[in-house]
Design an enzyme around this catalytic site. Structure first.
Site, PDB file in Angstrom:
ATOM      1  N   HIS A   5     -49.465  74.779  59.421  1.00 51.37           N
ATOM      2  CA  HIS A   5     -50.120  73.787  60.272  1.00 51.37           C
ATOM      3  C   HIS A   5     -49.431  73.704  61.632  1.00 51.37           C
ATOM      4  O   HIS A   5     -50.094  73.638  62.670  1.00 51.37           O
ATOM      5  CB  HIS A   5     -50.096  72.415  59.592  1.00 51.37           C
ATOM      6  CG  HIS A   5     -51.190  72.202  58.595  1.00 51.37           C
ATOM      7  ND1 HIS A   5     -51.346  72.995  57.488  1.00 51.37           N
ATOM      8  CD2 HIS A   5     -52.182  71.265  58.537  1.00 51.37           C
ATOM      9  CE1 HIS A   5     -52.393  72.564  56.781  1.00 51.37           C
ATOM     10  NE2 HIS A   5     -52.920  71.526  57.404  1.00 51.37           N
ATOM     11  N   HIS A  50     -43.645  69.810  53.976  1.00 50.25           N
ATOM     12  CA  HIS A  50     -42.672  70.678  54.629  1.00 50.25           C
ATOM     13  C   HIS A  50     -41.413  69.902  54.984  1.00 50.25           C
ATOM     14  O   HIS A  50     -41.437  68.675  55.158  1.00 50.25           O
ATOM     15  CB  HIS A  50     -43.254  71.292  55.908  1.00 50.25           C
ATOM     16  CG  HIS A  50     -44.346  72.285  55.668  1.00 50.25           C
ATOM     17  ND1 HIS A  50     -44.108  73.552  55.192  1.00 50.25           N
ATOM     18  CD2 HIS A  50     -45.688  72.184  55.839  1.00 50.25           C
ATOM     19  CE1 HIS A  50     -45.259  74.195  55.081  1.00 50.25           C
ATOM     20  NE2 HIS A  50     -46.230  73.387  55.459  1.00 50.25           N
TER      21      HIS A  50
END
Length: 311
Positions: A200, A252
């Protein structure tokens, strides 16, 4: 009269990059155009091939172990995402392509700039080059990301929650645990091994930074000096928020997001400055001295030219 005919021939040749063969043989020019387009599509396909293979095959990421006391992988798994893959892809690509369509329309039809492409329509040629460069960078960025994910196999912050290992069968006193079995769903476990680096973050930074640089090159209106910086700031903040949301979603680690930002920015800069012609100096096509008609020269210039020829 002979000089005038020669001048017309030179001008006609210059329309196709000085190649009389393309002017006299449209069929040959068309076949060359098709060949170049096929070559571009092949390069685009090869750039995205690693991404396609990894996403559509059963390639599993590197099986990395863990420490029982590692607090960074003990976060709970959240349901849903702040920005899912579909929204990220749609917004990133749609905004970029709409901006390129508008910018090239303004450049071709308002600024009256021309294109030296073999495609006859200058607007279509401009779109082909700019959209093609953008998509080529997307393919490279995504291939880089997926190669890193499966090669490194870093565990996501919610890995232990997804893996659900049987700690009764694990001796945590040995330190680093490599031999363990996950009781969770296999597809989710494999996805939980793809933390580094953030896709992303890399994709959002690539698309938004590419647009920032595109605006810098194409947005030449001086009426509102703060409008372009405001648009550029908004685009960077969109990418910044996308990356930060991956940390709050427990997808993440912060270092994954920073690495994704760096990779996306690097690819965007390389594509803009080394592949596209956004910041290349515009050159004007000049005719050779022999193409100048003598009846347009003053008598002094004609005498001077004859003197040099005699010497």
């Amino acid at each position: 009269m002979q000089n005038y005919k020669y001048d017309k021939a030179i001008v006609a040749e210059s329309k196709n990059g000085g190649s009389p063969a393309l002017n006299n043989n449209p069929r040959k020019g068309g076949s060359k155009r098709v060949l170049l387009i096929c070559l571009d599509l092949f390069c685009l396909f090869m750039a995205g091939l690693p991404f396609i293979i990894i996403e559509t095959s059963t390639i599993k990421p590197y099986h990395r172990g863990f420490y029982c006391n590692d607090e960074s992988i003990k976060y709970p798994q959240k349901t849903g995402e702040t920005i899912n893959d579909a929204v990220l892809t749609a917004v990133g690509i749609v905004i970029a392509i709409l901006a390129i369509i508008t910018g090239e329309f303004y450049r071709i039809y308002y600024l009256k700039e021309k294109s030296r492409s073999t495609i006859q329509n200058p607007y279509v040629a401009a779109l082909y080059k700019q959209v093609g460069c953008f998509l080529f960078g997307c393919a490279i960025s995504q291939s880089f990301t997926d190669i890193a994910k499966v090669s490194i196999g870093r565990l996501r912050p919610h890995f232990l929650n997804v893996c659900n290992p049987d700690f009764s069968q694990i001796n945590c006193s040995v330190g680093y645990i490599q031999n363990y079995r996950c009781r969770g769903e296999d597809s989710k476990v494999q996805e939980a091994r793809k933390s580094f680096f953030s896709g992303h973050a890399s994709f959002s930074m690539y698309t938004m930074l590419y647009l920032v640089l595109y605006l810098q090159a194409r947005f030449t209106w001086r009426g509102a000096r703060l409008l372009r910086p405001l648009l550029q700031f908004t685009l960077i903040m969109m990418a910044f928020y996308t990356g930060l949301s991956r940390v709050s979603d427990h997808k993440h680690h912060p270092s994954d997001v920073l690495a994704g930002f760096a990779q996306g920015a690097l690819v965007a800069c390389c594509i803009v400055f080394f592949v596209s012609d956004l910041f290349k100096t515009k050159t004007t096509l000049s005719l050779p001295p022999s193409a100048i008609r003598k009846d347009m020269l003053s008598p002094v210039d004609i005498d001077r030219s004859n003197h040099h020829n005699m010497v």
